[in-house]
Scaffold this active site. Structure first.
Site, short mmCIF file in Angstrom:
data_model
loop_
_atom_site.label_atom_id
_atom_site.label_comp_id
_atom_site.label_asym_id
_atom_site.label_seq_id
_atom_site.Cartn_x
_atom_site.Cartn_y
_atom_site.Cartn_z
N ARG A 144 21.38 -72.19 -26.44
CA ARG A 144 20.29 -71.52 -27.17
C ARG A 144 20.06 -72.18 -28.52
O ARG A 144 18.93 -72.24 -29.00
CB ARG A 144 20.63 -70.04 -27.36
CG ARG A 144 20.64 -69.23 -26.07
CD ARG A 144 20.78 -67.75 -26.38
NE ARG A 144 20.71 -66.96 -25.16
CZ ARG A 144 21.77 -66.57 -24.47
NH1 ARG A 144 22.99 -66.91 -24.88
NH2 ARG A 144 21.64 -65.85 -23.37
N ALA A 145 21.13 -72.68 -29.12
CA ALA A 145 20.97 -73.35 -30.41
C ALA A 145 20.23 -74.67 -30.26
O ALA A 145 19.45 -75.06 -31.14
CB ALA A 145 22.34 -73.58 -31.05
N TRP A 162 39.89 -55.74 -27.91
CA TRP A 162 39.82 -55.90 -29.36
C TRP A 162 40.82 -54.94 -30.01
O TRP A 162 40.45 -54.00 -30.70
CB TRP A 162 38.41 -55.64 -29.87
CG TRP A 162 37.36 -56.50 -29.24
CD1 TRP A 162 36.37 -56.11 -28.40
CD2 TRP A 162 37.18 -57.90 -29.44
NE1 TRP A 162 35.57 -57.17 -28.05
CE2 TRP A 162 36.05 -58.30 -28.67
CE3 TRP A 162 37.85 -58.87 -30.18
CZ2 TRP A 162 35.60 -59.61 -28.63
CZ3 TRP A 162 37.39 -60.19 -30.14
CH2 TRP A 162 36.28 -60.54 -29.37
N HIS A 203 36.42 -59.21 -33.20
CA HIS A 203 36.46 -60.55 -33.78
C HIS A 203 37.34 -60.55 -35.04
O HIS A 203 36.90 -60.92 -36.15
CB HIS A 203 35.06 -61.07 -34.10
CG HIS A 203 34.26 -61.42 -32.89
ND1 HIS A 203 34.47 -62.57 -32.15
CD2 HIS A 203 33.23 -60.77 -32.27
CE1 HIS A 203 33.61 -62.62 -31.14
NE2 HIS A 203 32.87 -61.54 -31.18
N THR A 233 31.27 -69.74 -30.87
CA THR A 233 31.95 -71.04 -30.78
C THR A 233 32.32 -71.39 -29.35
O THR A 233 33.08 -72.35 -29.14
CB THR A 233 33.22 -71.04 -31.65
OG1 THR A 233 34.08 -69.98 -31.22
CG2 THR A 233 32.88 -70.86 -33.12
N GLY A 234 31.86 -70.63 -28.38
CA GLY A 234 32.27 -70.84 -27.01
C GLY A 234 33.58 -70.18 -26.68
O GLY A 234 34.22 -70.52 -25.67
N GLY A 235 34.00 -69.22 -27.49
CA GLY A 235 35.26 -68.55 -27.26
C GLY A 235 35.26 -67.67 -26.03
O GLY A 235 36.31 -67.47 -25.40
N ARG A 293 40.73 -61.14 -26.07
CA ARG A 293 39.70 -60.16 -25.74
C ARG A 293 39.77 -59.75 -24.28
O ARG A 293 39.58 -58.58 -23.95
CB ARG A 293 38.33 -60.77 -26.06
CG ARG A 293 37.15 -60.00 -25.50
CD ARG A 293 35.88 -60.80 -25.69
NE ARG A 293 34.73 -60.14 -25.09
CZ ARG A 293 33.50 -60.66 -25.06
NH1 ARG A 293 33.28 -61.84 -25.60
NH2 ARG A 293 32.50 -60.00 -24.49
N LYS A 345 36.03 -55.96 -17.81
CA LYS A 345 36.11 -57.16 -18.64
C LYS A 345 37.55 -57.59 -18.89
O LYS A 345 37.82 -58.78 -19.02
CB LYS A 345 35.41 -56.91 -19.97
CG LYS A 345 33.90 -56.72 -19.85
CD LYS A 345 33.26 -56.56 -21.22
CE LYS A 345 31.75 -56.41 -21.10
NZ LYS A 345 31.10 -56.25 -22.43
#
Length: 604
Positions: free
Chosen positions: A463-464, A285, A290, A237-239, A280, A263
């Site tokens: 990509r979608a 996590w 997720h 979702t672009g998170g 994140r 990260k």
């Protein structure tokens, strides 16, 4: 043998040439050396005092001696004195300056001659080229070859003017996006930076009725306190991009420390060794890969305050935020991600204190991953968690027995999940949409009173978007995600209403502030003016004995009131002109929030 007429006029009486000298039949433009010597050999001649120079257009060499530098020799004869050059009588410095001047004049003449010949050749070439073009276009109607001199000059002037205009245009507008070449810049105002990224109209027709509390989302978030922002990250979702904005792109008193190669970033509160962000890129996590709404609401308080005694735990406010995306685009993006080897096996899916069994949540593939699977196989799996993922991750799964499908009928289960997801989304502190990056940034800044350093970027090529599907496949994907389609429609309506509500509220606050400033300045000016006028008339007189002073004060108050009313009416008129769809009911109510809610019914 007689000299030509021009030479005879220049030298006076006729001269007799020497014996054996060649006869002259033409008149040169200047005297030749032979004629100058013949004139100088005649006693008493004026020409004898001038030494003949080179022909016109031919200059002496730079190393040649133009004027003799030896001293003059005395001579008693008149002929010897006549033969002496007149320039030799000048001082040496003067002679040198005249020599340099003559050299420069010869070089300038040469340059002018070359420039003239070049321009003539260019004009001749342009004449033939344009003549050929005109002859092709107009045919027998025009004959460029027979144009007179005026036509040639006019044509050349037009060509030079066109070249000059091109040069000036390239200097003023060097880029491809020149504002002067855009006619819209003169016909329409500057576009709104928060205009919807899909180029749709900013004014839309709402489908759902929301209260003022649902639209006004303003959290009193104190980063120095105990409140915590919890980011619910839904896959594809672009998170990831939004999560990076939270740790790298926010103006903070104590920014997050992000090290190269790691990260996670350290996001501590100012003066404390405690984080203000649960995501994140800050805590990792910690509640599983997720984690969904059911997992986060039961896990986050235990992770944050698990080491403290229950009596010493502060009363925190957990502000949940998330990002949603168009279901079809998100589904295709997840399929492409699974094709590259993504599995999300580390996801715990903890619900009601336990993970699901293999019978409750079977796997769609055998082996380590599902890489290289075709789209048809991806859609055919009935246990694929990609189907209606956004509704499942935003709803409370304990209401439907978690992953046990035998607790209630499927139709009732879907209805409960959808209503739970809508309720949780509406009561979240903030949610954004991937398709509206700038509006997402604006609403987050207004909700938490935190500003980003750089604006968000809308990426329309993903990509979608590169996946080409026909209408039949799109309909099937929409059918597999029918709950997500309804949730996204609800979320988009609420999102855009919140945006319009906040923008209208911001405009009205700014307009009210301007009105107060104008009222203060005008009142101060008029009060100072009438006070100075009254003091100049009679500074020692009692105000009760001077009825004119009281009248002036009454006039001042009335004038101030009229001016403020006129300015407010003018600003209201301008605001209605700028936003005709958003502020139609500004004059009927004083509160802008009630205006928006009241205008929703008119938009329908």
């Amino acid at each position: 043998m007689a000299l030509p007429a021009c030479a005879a006029r220049a030298l006076g009486p006729p001269l007799q040439p020497e014996r054996g000298a060649p006869a002259r039949t033409t008149c040169p433009r200047r005297h030749s050396r032979v004629e100058a010597e013949l004139a100088a050999s005649r006693p008493g001649s004026v020409a004898a005092s001038v030494r003949a120079g080179p022909p016109r257009g031919v200059s002496r060499g730079f190393n040649s001696q133009l004027f003799p530098d030896e001293p003059l020799k005395a001579s008693s004869s008149l002929a010897g004195a006549a033969r002496t050059p007149l320039f030799a009588l000048l001082p040496r410095g003067r002679r040198r300056r005249m020599h340099d001047l003559r050299r420069r004049w010869d070089l300038g003449s040469l340059c002018r001659a070359l420039l003239t010949r070049g321009l003539a050749a260019l004009g001749h070439s342009l004449k033939h080229v344009l003549g050929a073009i005109f002859s092709k276009i107009f045919g027998p109607l025009a004959s460029v070859g027979n144009m007179d001199e005026k036509s040639n000059k006019l044509l050349l002037a037009l060509v030079m003017l066109f070249l000059f205009a091109v040069i000036v245009l390239q200097y003023v507008c060097p880029g491809t996006e020149c504002q002067l070449l855009r006619l819209q810049a003169f016909s329409s105002p500057m576009p709104d930076p928060y205009r919807s990224e899909d180029e749709s109209s900013a004014r839309f027709v709402p489908r759902y009725n929301f209260s003022r509390g649902d639209l006004l989302r303003k959290v009193d978030f104190d980063i120095k306190g105990d409140d915590l922002i919890v980011f619910l990250h839904i896959q594809k979702t672009g998170g990831t991009t939004f999560g990076r904005h939270l740790v790298r792109n926010i103006q903070l008193e104590q920014p997050c420390e992000c090290r190269v190669g790691q990260k996670k970033c350290t996001c501590h509160r100012p003066g404390k060794r405690e984080t203000w962000l649960f995501s994140r890129f800050s805590t990792g996590w910690s509640c599983g890969l997720h984690a969904d709404w059911t997992e986060l609401t039961s896990c986050v308080p235990a992770v944050v305050d698990g080491k403290r005694d229950a009596r010493l735990r502060p009363s925190r406010n957990f502000h949940y935020i998330t990002i949603l995306r168009d279901p079809v685009s998100r589904y295709l993006s997840e399929w492409r991600h699974v094709q590259r080897g993504a599995t999300w096996k580390a996801s715990l899916h903890v619900c009601d204190g336990r993970p699901p069994t293999s019978e409750e949540l079977p796997s769609c593939y055998t082996g380590d991953d599902w890489s290289g699977c075709p789209l048809k196989e991806f859609m055919d799996c009935p246990y694929n968690l990609a189907n209606n993922r956004q509704v499942r991750m935003l709803s409370d799964l304990t209401l439907v027995g978690c992953y046990n499908l035998s607790v209630m009928p499927e139709k009732q289960r879907n209805k409960v999940l959808l209503e739970s997801a809508k309720s949780n989304l509406k009561h979240m502190a903030f949610f954004g949409l991937t398709e509206f990056q700038r509006k997402t940034q604006y609403l987050f800044e207004k909700t938490f009173n935190m500003n980003f350093i750089s604006p968000f970027t809308q990426y329309n090529t993903t990509r979608a978007s590169s996946v080409e599907i026909n209408e039949e496949i799109q309909k099937r994907i929409e059918g597999l995600n029918f709950l997500d389609m309804e949730l996204y429609s609800y979320a988009k309506d609420l999102f855009l209403q919140r945006y319009q509500f906040m923008r209208q509220k911001e405009h009205q606050e700014a307009r009210q502030k301007r009105q107060e400033q104008r009222k203060f300045l005008k009142g101060r000016f008029l009060q100072t003016h009438f006070q100075s006028q009254g003091q100049s008339q009679n500074p020692s007189q009692n105000p009760s004995q001077n009825p004119n002073l009281n009248a002036n004060q009454n006039v001042t108050q009335n004038l101030i009131q009229n001016l403020t009313q006129n300015s407010s009416q003018k600003e209201n008129h301008e605001s209605r002109k700028q936003n005709p769809g958003q502020e139609q009911s500004d004059g009927s109510a004083s509160n802008g929030t009630n205006d928006y809610i009241g205008s929703v019914e008119k938009w329908r």
